[in-house]
Design an enzyme around this catalytic site. Structure first.
Site, PDB file in Angstrom:
ATOM      1  N   ARG A   7       0.825  -1.200   0.000  1.00  0.00           N
ATOM      2  CA  ARG A   7       0.000   0.000   0.000  1.00  0.00           C
ATOM      3  C   ARG A   7       0.860   1.251   0.000  1.00  0.00           C
ATOM      4  NH1 ARG A   7      -4.824   1.235  -0.665  1.00  0.00           N
ATOM      5  NH2 ARG A   7      -4.938   2.554   1.136  1.00  0.00           N
ATOM      6  N   ARG A  63       2.095   3.961 -16.980  1.00  0.00           N
ATOM      7  CA  ARG A  63       2.421   3.555 -18.361  1.00  0.00           C
ATOM      8  C   ARG A  63       3.658   4.304 -18.850  1.00  0.00           C
ATOM      9  NH1 ARG A  63      -0.136  -0.806 -18.163  1.00  0.00           N
ATOM     10  NH2 ARG A  63      -2.387  -0.822 -18.453  1.00  0.00           N
ATOM     11  N   CYS A  74      -7.956   2.312 -12.273  1.00  0.00           N
ATOM     12  CA  CYS A  74      -8.141   3.537 -11.494  1.00  0.00           C
ATOM     13  C   CYS A  74      -9.594   3.605 -11.010  1.00  0.00           C
ATOM     14  CB  CYS A  74      -7.847   4.771 -12.342  1.00  0.00           C
ATOM     15  SG  CYS A  74      -6.161   4.869 -12.955  1.00  0.00           S
ATOM     16  N   GLU A  77     -12.135   6.622  -4.341  1.00  0.00           N
ATOM     17  CA  GLU A  77     -12.396   6.191  -2.963  1.00  0.00           C
ATOM     18  C   GLU A  77     -13.806   6.632  -2.574  1.00  0.00           C
ATOM     19  OE1 GLU A  77     -10.485   4.673  -0.580  1.00  0.00           O
ATOM     20  OE2 GLU A  77      -8.745   4.423  -1.883  1.00  0.00           O
ATOM     21  N   ARG A  89      -3.985   6.997  -3.738  1.00  0.00           N
ATOM     22  CA  ARG A  89      -3.529   5.760  -3.101  1.00  0.00           C
ATOM     23  C   ARG A  89      -3.149   4.731  -4.160  1.00  0.00           C
ATOM     24  NH1 ARG A  89      -7.811   7.711   0.109  1.00  0.00           N
ATOM     25  NH2 ARG A  89      -7.397   7.724   2.341  1.00  0.00           N
ATOM     26  N   TYR A 107       3.896   6.030   2.801  1.00  0.00           N
ATOM     27  CA  TYR A 107       2.979   7.160   2.978  1.00  0.00           C
ATOM     28  C   TYR A 107       3.780   8.448   2.889  1.00  0.00           C
ATOM     29  CZ  TYR A 107      -0.376   3.649   4.111  1.00  0.00           C
ATOM     30  OH  TYR A 107      -1.206   2.560   4.018  1.00  0.00           O
ATOM     31  N   ARG A 115      -1.271   6.821   8.401  1.00  0.00           N
ATOM     32  CA  ARG A 115      -0.665   5.651   9.041  1.00  0.00           C
ATOM     33  C   ARG A 115       0.601   6.047   9.783  1.00  0.00           C
ATOM     34  NH1 ARG A 115      -2.203   0.401   7.862  1.00  0.00           N
ATOM     35  NH2 ARG A 115      -1.025   0.089   9.785  1.00  0.00           N
TER      36      ARG A 115
END
Length: 126
Positions: A7, A63, A74, A77, A89, A107, A115
């Site tokens: 992540r 790409r 894609c 959220e 993200r 992050y 986080r």
């Protein structure tokens, strides 16, 4: 070899094509670098943005970075009230021998607040 998820998240200063592509390049590059990812072992990459980022698809930058044969997608959220704005993200699925505890989730920028537990752990190791 197992498939592991890596992540990462970052924030973007403005909803502009250049800002989204630059943030994607920085975050994707750090995920690959810090996890020593072999591009041939990437199964897929899911990019997500908060609904306020729609000037470009983050996959466009992937790409351009050479990920032409990797499955990319894609999405937006959920629009949760009070959540972090202008956040990009990445969820990368990688075939790897690494254990879960050896995976470094990345992050950057304002997304470090998402986080702090992971960011502080990484800062203390450096």
């Amino acid at each position: 070899m197992l498939v592991r998820g890596i992540r990462g998240a970052t924030t973007v200063d403005a909803n502009s094509r250049d800002e989204i592509l630059e943030a994607t390049r920085e975050l994707l590059g750090e995920i690959v670098r810090q996890n020593e990812v072999d591009p041939d072992l990437i199964a897929s990459i899911l990019f997500s943005t908060t609904p306020d980022l729609n000037a470009e698809f983050p996959a466009v930058e992937a790409r351009a970075m050479g990920y032409t044969h990797v499955a990319l997608s894609c999405v937006h959220e959920m629009n949760v009230p009070g959540s972090m704005a202008r956040c990009l993200r990445i969820l990368m699925h990688v075939n790897t021998e690494r254990s879960l505890t050896d995976i470094k989730h990345i992050y950057l920028r304002g997304a470090r607040a998402l986080r702090r537990d992971l960011v502080e752990d990484e800062e203390s190791k450096s």
